[in-house]
Design a protein around this motif. Structure first.
Motif, PDB file in Angstrom:
ATOM      1  N   LEU A   1       0.857  -1.180   0.000  1.00  0.00           N
ATOM      2  CA  LEU A   1       0.000   0.000   0.000  1.00  0.00           C
ATOM      3  C   LEU A   1       0.891   1.227   0.000  1.00  0.00           C
ATOM      4  N   ALA A   2       0.575   2.175  -0.858  1.00  0.00           N
ATOM      5  CA  ALA A   2       1.270   3.464  -0.880  1.00  0.00           C
ATOM      6  C   ALA A   2       0.247   4.528  -0.522  1.00  0.00           C
ATOM      7  N   PHE A   3       0.506   5.252   0.547  1.00  0.00           N
ATOM      8  CA  PHE A   3      -0.376   6.325   0.975  1.00  0.00           C
ATOM      9  C   PHE A   3       0.276   7.653   0.608  1.00  0.00           C
ATOM     10  N   VAL A   4      -0.406   8.435  -0.220  1.00  0.00           N
ATOM     11  CA  VAL A   4       0.069   9.774  -0.578  1.00  0.00           C
ATOM     12  C   VAL A   4      -0.563  10.728   0.422  1.00  0.00           C
ATOM     13  N   ILE A   5       0.295  11.313   1.258  1.00  0.00           N
ATOM     14  CA  ILE A   5      -0.154  12.213   2.324  1.00  0.00           C
ATOM     15  C   ILE A   5       0.526  13.549   2.083  1.00  0.00           C
ATOM     16  N   ASP A   6      -0.244  14.529   1.611  1.00  0.00           N
ATOM     17  CA  ASP A   6       0.299  15.828   1.221  1.00  0.00           C
ATOM     18  C   ASP A   6       1.404  15.608   0.178  1.00  0.00           C
ATOM     19  N   ASP A   7       2.631  16.016   0.462  1.00  0.00           N
ATOM     20  CA  ASP A   7       3.730  15.836  -0.496  1.00  0.00           C
ATOM     21  C   ASP A   7       4.567  14.597  -0.194  1.00  0.00           C
ATOM     22  N   ASP A   8       4.143  13.794   0.747  1.00  0.00           N
ATOM     23  CA  ASP A   8       4.903  12.638   1.203  1.00  0.00           C
ATOM     24  C   ASP A   8       4.260  11.347   0.680  1.00  0.00           C
ATOM     25  N   ILE A   9       5.080  10.320   0.458  1.00  0.00           N
ATOM     26  CA  ILE A   9       4.587   9.001   0.079  1.00  0.00           C
ATOM     27  C   ILE A   9       5.074   8.019   1.130  1.00  0.00           C
ATOM     28  N   ARG A  10       4.141   7.272   1.710  1.00  0.00           N
ATOM     29  CA  ARG A  10       4.482   6.291   2.745  1.00  0.00           C
ATOM     30  C   ARG A  10       4.011   4.911   2.283  1.00  0.00           C
ATOM     31  N   PHE A  11       4.802   3.893   2.577  1.00  0.00           N
ATOM     32  CA  PHE A  11       4.513   2.534   2.126  1.00  0.00           C
ATOM     33  C   PHE A  11       4.353   1.583   3.301  1.00  0.00           C
ATOM     34  N   THR A  12       3.578   0.533   3.081  1.00  0.00           N
ATOM     35  CA  THR A  12       3.472  -0.584   4.006  1.00  0.00           C
ATOM     36  C   THR A  12       3.031  -1.812   3.226  1.00  0.00           C
ATOM     37  N   SER A  13       3.313  -2.972   3.757  1.00  0.00           N
ATOM     38  CA  SER A  13       2.837  -4.192   3.105  1.00  0.00           C
ATOM     39  C   SER A  13       1.392  -4.436   3.525  1.00  0.00           C
ATOM     40  N   LEU A  14       0.690  -5.186   2.720  1.00  0.00           N
ATOM     41  CA  LEU A  14      -0.701  -5.496   3.027  1.00  0.00           C
ATOM     42  C   LEU A  14      -0.799  -6.287   4.315  1.00  0.00           C
ATOM     43  N   SER A  15       0.240  -7.053   4.611  1.00  0.00           N
ATOM     44  CA  SER A  15       0.220  -7.899   5.805  1.00  0.00           C
ATOM     45  C   SER A  15       0.686  -7.167   7.064  1.00  0.00           C
ATOM     46  N   ALA A  16       1.055  -5.897   6.942  1.00  0.00           N
ATOM     47  CA  ALA A  16       1.486  -5.129   8.120  1.00  0.00           C
ATOM     48  C   ALA A  16       0.338  -5.016   9.114  1.00  0.00           C
ATOM     49  N   GLU A  17       0.690  -4.774  10.349  1.00  0.00           N
ATOM     50  CA  GLU A  17      -0.309  -4.678  11.409  1.00  0.00           C
ATOM     51  C   GLU A  17      -1.260  -3.504  11.145  1.00  0.00           C
ATOM     52  N   SER A  18      -2.541  -3.813  11.140  1.00  0.00           N
ATOM     53  CA  SER A  18      -3.567  -2.779  11.011  1.00  0.00           C
ATOM     54  C   SER A  18      -4.688  -3.124  11.969  1.00  0.00           C
ATOM     55  N   GLU A  19      -5.520  -2.158  12.255  1.00  0.00           N
ATOM     56  CA  GLU A  19      -6.657  -2.394  13.136  1.00  0.00           C
ATOM     57  C   GLU A  19      -7.926  -2.323  12.313  1.00  0.00           C
ATOM     58  N   HIS A  20      -8.720  -3.384  12.368  1.00  0.00           N
ATOM     59  CA  HIS A  20      -9.978  -3.431  11.630  1.00  0.00           C
ATOM     60  C   HIS A  20     -11.070  -2.825  12.505  1.00  0.00           C
ATOM     61  N   ARG A  21     -11.545  -1.635  12.092  1.00  0.00           N
ATOM     62  CA  ARG A  21     -12.640  -0.953  12.789  1.00  0.00           C
ATOM     63  C   ARG A  21     -13.686  -0.582  11.756  1.00  0.00           C
ATOM     64  N   GLY A  22     -14.900  -1.060  11.992  1.00  0.00           N
ATOM     65  CA  GLY A  22     -15.974  -0.761  11.046  1.00  0.00           C
ATOM     66  C   GLY A  22     -15.680  -1.383   9.694  1.00  0.00           C
ATOM     67  N   ASP A  23     -15.807  -0.591   8.650  1.00  0.00           N
ATOM     68  CA  ASP A  23     -15.584  -1.086   7.291  1.00  0.00           C
ATOM     69  C   ASP A  23     -14.170  -0.817   6.794  1.00  0.00           C
ATOM     70  N   TYR A  24     -13.239  -0.487   7.686  1.00  0.00           N
ATOM     71  CA  TYR A  24     -11.893  -0.086   7.267  1.00  0.00           C
ATOM     72  C   TYR A  24     -10.805  -0.777   8.072  1.00  0.00           C
ATOM     73  N   HIS A  25      -9.643  -0.892   7.452  1.00  0.00           N
ATOM     74  CA  HIS A  25      -8.417  -1.300   8.134  1.00  0.00           C
ATOM     75  C   HIS A  25      -7.588  -0.040   8.301  1.00  0.00           C
ATOM     76  N   TRP A  26      -7.201   0.261   9.546  1.00  0.00           N
ATOM     77  CA  TRP A  26      -6.496   1.503   9.876  1.00  0.00           C
ATOM     78  C   TRP A  26      -5.020   1.235  10.132  1.00  0.00           C
ATOM     79  N   TYR A  27      -4.170   2.092   9.546  1.00  0.00           N
ATOM     80  CA  TYR A  27      -2.712   1.987   9.717  1.00  0.00           C
ATOM     81  C   TYR A  27      -2.202   3.262  10.374  1.00  0.00           C
TER      82      TYR A  27
END
Length: 182
Positions: free
Chosen positions: A148-174
């Motif tokens: 996953l690549a998250f474009v946040i303002d002028d920054d690009i941040r990456f994580t693998s799909l298998s990285a730790e996330s929290e499933h809340r509601g209809d979303y996985h949060w990183y």
């Protein structure tokens, strides 16, 4: 615009009834009129700010990866979500296919503004749980990892799909602080 969706459903039912009862000339004319009305009233998705922001993020990540020696295929063509089709179903593919030094992986790009969560006292970004299921299936069927690549303002941040996330509601949060910058 829910009335337009309802109108579209009514039009489809009317076309089926006309086709079964009276003939195809009237139903074809009615169908063509509905398509014309729908295209006039509904905005083109490619002109929406959300789509343009997402597409700009995909182009930015593709350029970022190419500048670092990767070969990049932009999988999406316009507004249509790319998919692998099997005998009984399909799997939606991530936005980019990326290769470097004999290693190939997929990359899904999300252009987001992080949300601050008081519960955790941190900024987080999210991916829809339905999309997450599709990308996990993509990983298992192809054997290629999905990042996953998250474009946040002028920054690009990456994580693998298998990285730790929290499933809340209809979303996985990183948590933004745990995303890498390459």
């Amino acid at each position: 615009m829910s009335w337009l969706r309802n109108l579209s459903c009514v039009a489809r039912v009317a076309i089926v009834l006309f086709t079964k009862n009276s003939g195809s000339i009237l139903s074809t004319a009615f169908g063509a009129a509905m398509v014309a009305a729908k295209s006039f009233l509904m905005p083109n998705i490619l002109t929406t700010p959300e789509w343009q922001r997402g597409h700009a993020g995909e182009v930015k990540v593709a350029r970022f990866l190419r500048d670092r020696g990767h070969f990049v295929v932009m999988v999406k063509d316009g507004a249509i979500a790319p998919a692998m089709v099997g005998a009984t179903d399909k799997i939606v593919l991530p936005d980019l296919l990326v290769s470097k030094d004999g290693v190939t992986k997929f990359c899904e790009v999300k252009s987001q503004t992080p949300s601050f969560t008081r519960r955790h006292g941190r900024y987080e970004v999210a991916i829809n749980a339905g999309a997450m299921r599709q990308y996990r299936r993509c990983e298992s069927v192809t054997g290629l990892p999905v990042y996953l690549a998250f474009v946040i303002d002028d920054d690009i941040r990456f994580t693998s799909l298998s990285a730790e996330s929290e499933h809340r509601g209809d979303y996985h949060w990183y948590p933004v602080g745990k995303l890498s910058t390459l």
